[in-house]
Structures are given as C-alpha cells and as structure tokens.
Scaffold this active site. Sequence first.
Site, short mmCIF file in Angstrom:
data_model
loop_
_atom_site.label_atom_id
_atom_site.label_comp_id
_atom_site.label_asym_id
_atom_site.label_seq_id
_atom_site.Cartn_x
_atom_site.Cartn_y
_atom_site.Cartn_z
N LEU A 136 33.86 45.25 30.28
CA LEU A 136 34.97 46.21 30.26
C LEU A 136 34.44 47.60 30.61
CD1 LEU A 136 36.81 45.00 27.03
CD2 LEU A 136 37.19 44.32 29.39
N ARG B 7 23.49 36.45 24.97
CA ARG B 7 24.26 35.26 25.30
C ARG B 7 23.43 34.15 25.92
NH1 ARG B 7 29.76 38.24 27.50
NH2 ARG B 7 30.45 38.81 25.42
N GLY C 151 42.84 43.67 44.14
CA GLY C 151 42.57 43.37 42.73
C GLY C 151 42.94 44.56 41.88
N HIS D 15 28.61 31.50 28.45
CA HIS D 15 28.90 32.15 27.16
C HIS D 15 28.73 31.16 26.02
CE1 HIS D 15 30.89 34.38 24.04
NE2 HIS D 15 31.03 35.40 24.84
N HIS E 38 31.23 31.83 32.17
CA HIS E 38 32.08 32.92 31.69
C HIS E 38 32.10 34.11 32.62
CE1 HIS E 38 34.01 35.61 28.94
NE2 HIS E 38 32.96 36.39 28.82
N ALA F 58 38.78 47.33 36.86
CA ALA F 58 38.14 48.15 37.90
C ALA F 58 39.17 48.59 38.94
CB ALA F 58 37.00 47.38 38.56
N GLY G 188 42.66 44.63 38.22
CA GLY G 188 42.21 44.49 36.84
C GLY G 188 41.66 45.82 36.36
#
Lengths: 638, 252
Positions: A442, A331, A40, A266, A402, A44, A42
């Site tokens: 993030l 949320r 992965g 979400h 989400h 991270a 992304g």
Amino acid sequence: MILDGKCPTGPIEKSWDKHRFDLKLVNPANKRKYNIIMVGTGLAGGAAAASLGELGYNVQAFCYQDSPRRAHSIAAQGGINAAKNYPSDGDSILRLMYDTIKGGDFRAREADVWRLSQVSNNIIDQCVAQGVPFARDYAGYLDNRSFGGAQVSRTFYSRGLTGQQLLLGAYSALSRQIKAGTVQMYNRREMLDLVVVDGVARGITVRNMVTGEIESYAADAVCLATGGYVNVFYLSTNAKGCSVTANWKAAKKGAFFANPCYTQIHPTCIPQAGEYQSKLTLMSESLRNDGRIWAPKKKEDVSKLPADISDADRDYFLERKYPSYGNLAPRDISSRSAKEACDAGLGVGPGGRGVYLDFADSIKRLSEDTIRERYGNLFEMYEKITDENAYKRPMRIYPAPHYAMGGLWVDYNLMSNIPGLFVLGEANFSVHGANRLGASALMQGLSDGYFVIPYTIGGYLVTVKPGAVTTDHPEFKKSVVDVKATNNKYLSINGKKTVSEFHRELGKVMWNNVGMARSKESLNEAIKVIPQIRDEFWNNVKVTGSGTELNQQLENAGRVADFLEFGELLARDALHREESCGGHFRVEHQLPDGEAMRDDVNFSYVGAWEYKGNDKEPELHKEPLKFETIHLAVRSYK
Amino acid sequence: MSDHKTMTLTLIVWRQKNANDPGKFETYSAKNITEHHSFLEMLDCVNEDLILAGKEPIVFDHDCREGICGMCSQVVNGAPHGGQDRTTVCQLHMRKFKDGDTIYIEPWRARAFPIIKDLIVDRTALDTIIQAGGYTSCHTGGVPDGNAILIPKPIAEEATDAAECIGCGACVAGCPNGAAMLFTGAKVSQLALLPQGKAEAVARVKNMTKAMMECGFGNCTNHYECQAACPKGINVKFIARMNREFLKAQFA
C-alpha cells in the site's frame, strides 16, 4: 546491455530532494496541453490520476472493472507502513529503508527505497486529510501495530480493511477530478496493446468490454498501474481479473521485464479445499501479532482435534527457529517453514495442506472481545469459507501466491526503457527486491501515485511536444488490426477445452515447479511443459460467443494466452538466478540449516529480460546493484 | 477431500442478451457440487459444462471473490447476495443449500441500474453520486500532520462503520423503492463525522442527494430492507444522520 537506473548521487538523505530540484518543471499554463494515459486505477493508478489531474494535466484513466473503486488494492487488509515514529520505539526513515532493503534480501535499489521511506510519512497525512478512518486510541491519536520483518510498531491500519479505506480515499480524490473534468474515466476497458511510434510510447489499444469495440487512445505519456501477475499460478490471493496482460503487451513492444522470478508466497492463507476452487483467500499477516503458528510434532497427531494435542506435542516452529522475530518473521521465511512442516507429513486439514494459527493464548491474555475488535472481520471471513469458529479452534493456514515483486523495469523516474512509458505500483519492480515486507505494498502504490510520478513525469513531458502523434498514425491502425485478429483467432479455434482448464493446467505446472522451492530440474521441466500447453491452447481452446458483445470467455482467453507466454519467462528467470534470495528459493542454494544462500558476487543485479519473439529465447540485461548506505549482510531473523 | 457428498441443484437463471433484449428465465442443472463450493464456483462449474456443450455461459460480475470489491451482484432466491447475514454472494457457500434445491438467480433490479447482460448491471450511477461530493477537497500534499487533529476513538470507529460500504448496490436492489439512501447516507455520514469532512458538509449533502435523485434512485420509506441486504451490515442510522445533515444544510 548494462542498464542505468539514473539514480541520484551524493548523500542518500538528500537524494530525493536534490532530484526533485533538478527535475525540470512544466509551466502551469502548459500542463493542460499534455495528455496522460493511466491504465489501472488502484492505489497507484487512482492516486496518480487524481494527483496529475489536479496539477492540470489531461488524464484519461482506464480500468477493467465497472468502477475504479473495485481495484484489488481494496483487498489489502492489514495496514500501511510509515516512519512516523509516533510510538517513539526507535523508528526512523533510515530504519524503514534498512528493514525494506533487508526484507527484500538486498535485491532492491537503495535510492528508490530511501524515497519510499521518506514519503511514507506524507502518505499517512494525505490519507487522514481525505477522511480515511485510521484506527485511533482513546486520546484520539493514530494507532500502530506491528508487522513482519520489523521490530518497531510502524503500521497504520483501519480494522482489517486498510486497503479498502486507502483505495476509497484515492477513489474519492479521483472522483473529485472526474467531476472537475481533468480526468476522463473509462470503465470496463481492458488494455490489449501498447502503441509505440518511433521508439516512444504514444498510446494504447483497449477493448470496450461491454460493446466489444476495439478503441485507440493517444497521449504524450502512458502510465501502467496494472498490478501483479501471480494469477500465473492460477490459484492466488489476487482478484480473478488480475493479469499480466497490460505488462506483457508492453514487454512484447520492447519494455524490459525485471526479476519476474521474485514472487511472494504469503504464509497466512486459507488452505485449498478442492479442485474446483477458483481462488485463495488471505488472512492478514496482522493476525500474526496475536496468533501463534504451530504444527503437531508427531505425525499420528495430524488428524486429531487441535484441542486434543497437548502443548508439549506442538511445534511452534517460527518461535523455535526465529526467537527474536518469532511469529513475525518475514513472509518468505514463514511460508517456507510452513511448507517444510507439511512436506514432513505434519500438515493438518484436507490433503495435509495446513498449519495452525492459534489465538487461544491471546484470548486468554486479552479477552475474546479485544481479539474481535482487532480482527473481527477476518474471523468472520474465515468462518464463512471454512465453517469453523476461530475463537474456539485455531485457524488452518497455508501459503499461497500473493504478490509480484518483479515487474516492468523502470528507472528512478519510474520510466521504463521505452521513453514515455511509466510503470507504477506492483506493476513495476522497483522497491521490494526479492521479498516484500507486510504493509509495504500500500505504501509503494500510494508513494508512486501521490508523491513520485507527479514530479517525475514532468521531467519527461518538458522534453516532448504535446499532441505530436494522434490515433490517425498508421501504428494505431495496425494495433487495432492486430488486436482484432488475435481475438478472432481465439473465437475461431473451437476446440475441446475451456480457457479455465488451460489456466488450471498452467497453474499446476507453475506451483509444482516454479513455486516455493525451485530446482534446476523442476524449472527445466516447466520450460519444457509450458510451451506444450501453449501449443495445445492455440489448437484446442474453446471460446464461445462473439467479439462484438460482452464476452467473459474471450477476455479470459486473452489473459491466459499471455500467462502461457509469461510463465515461461518466469521459469527462465528463476533458472538463470543460481542463488536463493527472498521469495526465490533454489534448493541447490541453501545453507546447512535450510536458510536461503545468496550469491552477492554473481547475482547482485536486477535481471531485466527483453522479449525477442515467440519461441525465441529472451535476452537478459543487467542493472548492477550498489549498496552504499546499507551494508550487504546475510539476512538473519534469528 | 474429507467428504464426497455432492449435490445436484436446479438453477433458474435470468438470461438477457443485452440491454434491449426483453430477457427470460432459463433452467439449468448444477451437478457434483460439494458443500465447500462457493456460490460463484458452483456457477463456474455450470458454465464449464455450458461452454463444452457449445452454449453461452451465464455472465456475472465478480472479481476479488473475498467479499470486499463489491463487484458481485446477484439476487438469489429473491434476496440480494442470497440473504445470508453480512455476506456477499461470492462468500456464500453451498453448505447453505440442500441436495435437490431449486435456486432462482437474478440481476440487481432497479431503475438506476440498467441490465447490461444476464446478471450484469450498470452501476455507474453510484460513481456519479460520489463524484457529486463524496470526498474532501484536499490537495495532494500540503496537508497537516496526521496527528494534528485528534479524533476520539468512538468517532473514528463510527466513521469506519459507515466507511465499510463496498458500493455493491445490494441496498438499492433490496429496497422496494430502488433507493440509494443507505449508500449515500454512509458516505455523507463518514465524512460528516470526521473533522476533515466538516468544512464541506453542507454542500456535500446537498449535492450528493441531488445527484441521487437525478440518477433515478427512489426515496426512503423506512423498510430497512437495505440494512438487511447489506453485506457489511451498514446501519440505517446513517440514513437518519444524512437526513439530519440535509435538514441542517437547509438552514446553513
């Protein structure tokens, strides 16, 4: 078993600094002898691969997309939190920690959250240095906006594109290391097995998605940064390729799966339009800075044009119920309130699945141009999907799956219970407790990737001899044989239903029974029905083509097969947790006003499940949670 | 559902088994499509029918389906992403088509993007360009405070305009020369505009343009098709800026 998170002791303010000092270091000349696998790429994984490569380790990085720049971190819109306190509005590391613990409904580890809050400031500096174009004011300083669950402005952003800009920052750092030769990048590879030798993670088996070849890779440590699992609901805001597969394969090899029932729905997504729909699109929570959420007060008004409903006939339900946080309530609370309105027959749009998010007041106060500057791309995206102009009539929004707060269990060093297996970002369970606040995903991805794993992995690597196991080991051979056998099985069933049909069927069961409001009955129903769907899948799925070529049906079959096993675990976790907390709402456990009722006496722990074999009940292990800095309290946003 | 109008469309789709196969167009029928279907959901429906009929579904790249990951890549009726202003093909909706329409669907076609299968192409050349210099060489940690270097708002905004590129390659597919000047120009400009990127600006523009040529991309002859095809509306002025940076670099 009682799990130990190995958190540092002593004053929380010194905990991370002390821990970093206590960690043993790998001699610079020895780093290149160690191989690290990163699955992965992304926020991270990309940040971690870049940082570890720069430190001198040999990194092999894998992603299923055609380029690391496409990971779904890219779709995060609103922003990233940091405790910079640039606006001098009362923020601090401690307050960010407090908000995160409280937002997570007191189900996260204090030490991990402190660390996250502490390094949040470094993240902003790092991204600025990479050339991430954050929003600035006219004097040239970094700008901030507000997000849910906070009463300070601590969110840094880049239009509605923050995730994209941060990911491209990490991707650029990763690209630099690929060029330098410290990171070997493998695109279009999907991890289909974790190889464990004598109880230690030693490598992975992947499918080359172009040639169909099954390949093995060995290393001294394996890191999973493979994101979340809410595509178990079929319709979610995740990318189509997001799956639980890497994590589930690790779980089947012994890694504990923690808090799978903590899923985030979400509140501000574009409602579903029809049965054929393949995904749901999020409208950033940042819109709640300037948009007011309402539903009609009277059932007879739901089909009227919103402009024809007078202000007196509108229920601004978040402002009414949570006056101090208003439209910026967290949320889970916002989603449930919207669902309540729709369940009461007050929903708008197709199927009554929607409430309004109205910008008329802000446009009047600030001008349409200001709103366009802040959210232009979101309004454009909304118009493309719905054919409606949100400057002229309010958006329709509805909650959608989400984010996964749950994930593989890790200790303070981000290592799972399998030595040598590290888990980063959304794929682990660590910092968000039972509910994640906006602009914190993030932050966590980059914190784990840039500032945590580069330190903690060294503490493990000094204890192992580099290159001790190679792919010649029988466990690697066995893994390849097993993966091939499973793929051949999918291809040989030749049934009458497509993979997507099974996925949609599972999704409906999950959404209806394990969604925003869960009950003992609904969960037992899910636990009964999911194995039936699973059985049918293994007897009646149709996958065309062969395994020795690019075959998207085969890829998808593997992912759905894993969701069909994992979905049951999610339901079991939700059934065992006899309380409501954050994103996990059990209808049996609510206060008289409908708020979530936690049970701190019996459930103040991390629930980590050990896989015991197909059709066997998993075993629950607990890690008790201690709150020494932030006192346990009923979460209130009123 | 508020409306039950459905459409039937004829699809003429490029099918190619692998990189060595010559490939050809095949005709399919898309039935029961509503105006709310996205273009890719329309293809999903066609594929479900093909699978149940025991035929190979059409493969295409896609992932986020919300117009930001840059994975989807189809030429629809001759236009990359279908030609709707600032829209990726995953965000294109069927309300833009009429019942009975015939739609041609092809992969990106460019020398630097070999076809892998059907509508899927290999875009690693774009990664190669970024690897040649699309970054600032900062270390993890050891960087100054985010507010230590002020960046005027107009500069930050212009850098963001360039940084919006999603790396889909539509600019290359739209360009008669198969050039990647808009893609490269956007990254060169973003970093040249920002103070953090200035230190390496000379080497960056030289290395990135060199990589661009070596990857087999063509050159710019000012057709502006790239800007028209770009789903993020990246402006050709960034090509001009790259050219200026390139010229400056020759004298640096």
